[in-house]
Design a protein around this motif. Sequence first.
Motif, mmCIF file in Angstrom:
data_model
loop_
_atom_site.group_PDB
_atom_site.id
_atom_site.type_symbol
_atom_site.label_atom_id
_atom_site.label_comp_id
_atom_site.label_asym_id
_atom_site.label_seq_id
_atom_site.Cartn_x
_atom_site.Cartn_y
_atom_site.Cartn_z
ATOM 1 N N PHE A 184 0.837 -1.214 0.000
ATOM 2 C CA PHE A 184 0.000 0.000 0.000
ATOM 3 C C PHE A 184 0.867 1.257 0.000
ATOM 4 N N PHE A 185 1.913 1.227 0.809
ATOM 5 C CA PHE A 185 2.752 2.419 0.908
ATOM 6 C C PHE A 185 3.552 2.637 -0.384
ATOM 7 N N SER A 186 4.052 1.545 -0.963
ATOM 8 C CA SER A 186 4.813 1.669 -2.223
ATOM 9 C C SER A 186 3.953 2.254 -3.331
ATOM 10 N N SER A 187 2.662 1.916 -3.306
ATOM 11 C CA SER A 187 1.791 2.389 -4.398
ATOM 12 C C SER A 187 1.735 3.918 -4.432
ATOM 13 N N ILE A 188 1.928 4.568 -3.280
ATOM 14 C CA ILE A 188 1.927 6.038 -3.248
ATOM 15 C C ILE A 188 3.076 6.587 -4.096
ATOM 16 N N PHE A 189 4.252 5.951 -3.958
ATOM 17 C CA PHE A 189 5.407 6.400 -4.757
ATOM 18 C C PHE A 189 5.156 6.189 -6.245
ATOM 19 N N PHE A 190 4.528 5.068 -6.583
ATOM 20 C CA PHE A 190 4.223 4.820 -7.993
ATOM 21 C C PHE A 190 3.270 5.895 -8.532
ATOM 22 N N TYR A 191 2.285 6.278 -7.716
ATOM 23 C CA TYR A 191 1.350 7.326 -8.153
ATOM 24 C C TYR A 191 2.065 8.673 -8.305
ATOM 25 N N ILE A 192 2.938 8.984 -7.367
ATOM 26 C CA ILE A 192 3.664 10.263 -7.448
ATOM 27 C C ILE A 192 4.449 10.343 -8.763
ATOM 28 N N PHE A 193 5.200 9.279 -9.066
ATOM 29 C CA PHE A 193 6.006 9.312 -10.293
ATOM 30 C C PHE A 193 5.140 9.133 -11.546
ATOM 31 N N GLY A 194 4.023 8.440 -11.393
ATOM 32 C CA GLY A 194 3.080 8.325 -12.509
ATOM 33 C C GLY A 194 2.559 9.692 -12.921
ATOM 34 N N VAL A 195 2.150 10.483 -11.921
ATOM 35 C CA VAL A 195 1.662 11.846 -12.209
ATOM 36 C C VAL A 195 2.803 12.682 -12.793
ATOM 37 N N PHE B 138 5.236 11.764 -14.694
ATOM 38 C CA PHE B 138 5.443 11.485 -16.113
ATOM 39 C C PHE B 138 4.251 11.900 -16.974
ATOM 40 N N VAL B 139 3.062 11.932 -16.397
ATOM 41 C CA VAL B 139 1.925 12.509 -17.146
ATOM 42 C C VAL B 139 2.213 13.998 -17.358
ATOM 43 N N ALA B 140 2.706 14.647 -16.292
ATOM 44 C CA ALA B 140 3.027 16.074 -16.383
ATOM 45 C C ALA B 140 4.108 16.323 -17.429
ATOM 46 N N LYS B 141 5.095 15.444 -17.485
ATOM 47 C CA LYS B 141 6.168 15.602 -18.473
ATOM 48 C C LYS B 141 5.633 15.370 -19.894
ATOM 49 N N SER B 142 4.759 14.379 -20.037
ATOM 50 C CA SER B 142 4.152 14.116 -21.356
ATOM 51 C C SER B 142 3.352 15.314 -21.829
ATOM 52 N N ALA B 143 2.652 15.923 -20.884
ATOM 53 C CA ALA B 143 1.769 17.042 -21.226
ATOM 54 C C ALA B 143 2.537 18.364 -21.322
ATOM 55 N N GLY B 144 3.826 18.298 -21.083
ATOM 56 C CA GLY B 144 4.653 19.510 -21.211
ATOM 57 C C GLY B 144 4.463 20.496 -20.084
ATOM 58 N N THR B 145 3.790 20.085 -19.015
ATOM 59 C CA THR B 145 3.504 21.069 -17.954
ATOM 60 C C THR B 145 4.731 21.343 -17.079
ATOM 61 N N ALA C 295 -1.315 16.092 -9.080
ATOM 62 C CA ALA C 295 -2.360 15.823 -10.088
ATOM 63 C C ALA C 295 -3.204 17.074 -10.339
ATOM 64 N N ILE C 296 -3.566 17.781 -9.267
ATOM 65 C CA ILE C 296 -4.381 18.997 -9.423
ATOM 66 C C ILE C 296 -3.570 20.082 -10.139
ATOM 67 N N LEU C 297 -2.315 20.202 -9.741
ATOM 68 C CA LEU C 297 -1.429 21.198 -10.355
ATOM 69 C C LEU C 297 -1.231 20.909 -11.852
ATOM 70 N N THR C 298 -1.039 19.650 -12.176
ATOM 71 C CA THR C 298 -0.868 19.276 -13.587
ATOM 72 C C THR C 298 -2.136 19.590 -14.378
ATOM 73 N N ILE D 164 -7.113 10.475 -16.534
ATOM 74 C CA ILE D 164 -6.204 9.715 -15.649
ATOM 75 C C ILE D 164 -5.877 10.546 -14.399
ATOM 76 N N LEU D 165 -5.802 11.874 -14.566
ATOM 77 C CA LEU D 165 -5.550 12.733 -13.400
ATOM 78 C C LEU D 165 -6.766 12.725 -12.472
ATOM 79 N N PHE D 166 -7.960 12.719 -13.070
ATOM 80 C CA PHE D 166 -9.179 12.658 -12.256
ATOM 81 C C PHE D 166 -9.235 11.344 -11.475
ATOM 82 N N ALA D 167 -8.846 10.245 -12.146
ATOM 83 C CA ALA D 167 -8.825 8.938 -11.465
ATOM 84 C C ALA D 167 -7.903 8.988 -10.250
#
Lengths: 97, 270
Positions: free
Chosen positions: B110-121, B123-130, B189-192, B211-214
């Motif tokens: 459960f705790f590791s999943s938080i880190f995956f979400y942080i880095f997931g967001v 890379f979404v931010a990087k993809s979106a150029g934000t 996620a909100i910032l992105t 995906i950010l809403f999810a």
Amino acid sequence: MQPEKLIAEIIKEQSLIIGEKLAKSRAEDTGLVSFSSSRIEDVTLGAAEPTQIIQKLVDSYMEIFGKASVEVCVGVMRKHPIVEINNLVPETLKASL
Amino acid sequence: MRSKIALKSLVIGLFLAYSLWWLYILLAAGPEDSIRDYFSDSYGIVAGLGGFLGLIFAHKWDGWKSYVGKSLILFSLGLFFQFCGQLSYSIEYYIYGIENSYPSVGEVFFFSSIFFYIFGVWFVAKSAGTTISIKGVKKKLIAYVFPLLMIAFSYFMFINGTDFESYGLIANILTLAYPIGQAIYVSMAILTSYLAFNLVGGAMRRRVFFILFACIFQYAADSTFLYKTIQETWMPADISEYMFVVSYFLMSMAFIDFLAAYEFLQGRKK
């Protein structure tokens, strides 16, 4: 600067974001870009003005992330002195450089 | 195309089955009924399926070689680890007869999943150029201040007033780290979303916001669970658990939507 080099740089930068397969496929979809091997560097341009090819390429990428994709292309162009790429950059993008 | 419809049907079918089950529990089950435990111990399968699908779809986007692929892999691992966390607790309960032994091995997942979400967001931010669009004083200020505000909010909501002397070291670390970690990924996620609003268009616009809403919904589920646990009002199959089902479903649908976008962009000819 050779247009092939600038175009290959744009495709490479896009491939960092969307992956090489899609980046190359979108380039080929313009009908003016093809690849003589699996390497992005081996890009071959069709019979058109380089500015027209780059414009089509940017438009093709714009369909993915919109303005964000255009910014990526412009970012690649910004790495070069304007005098080197002035004859390659489409008029619509010159203001962004 | 057919396989995509089949996968979508599977994800939607599973979600509808759990929704109906939860509705039945809400209307007909008592607080101590074992049907609540069965629901609580099994809904993680929605996350397991979603995580598995996301990992497969990430390969379409060149997997770890692209930002989009990286974000899908990280979100998928986050989702899959939620499933593993729940599975760990179920194994402890059904095989070893240990009930709610917090903190336990499950918390590693459960705790590791938080880190995956942080880095997931990220890379979404990087993809979106934000990440490169943070220019100007206002945007920079928001980018730095907003996550701090979210962390402060989480502190006062979930940490302030905790009696740290009653628990062990690991439990205390988790009490601090869960709300802070969750505040980090949701503020990102909100910032992105804010930075991407005027920047991202094309076929990916809807997908990026979805995906950010999810992700934001997952935070709502996490916060509801934390709040109810602190208030000692949590019980198996309560609203917080159904919110997890919804959030896993939303994330799974976002993965399917990314696959659809890839196929659309790949197949489109001028």
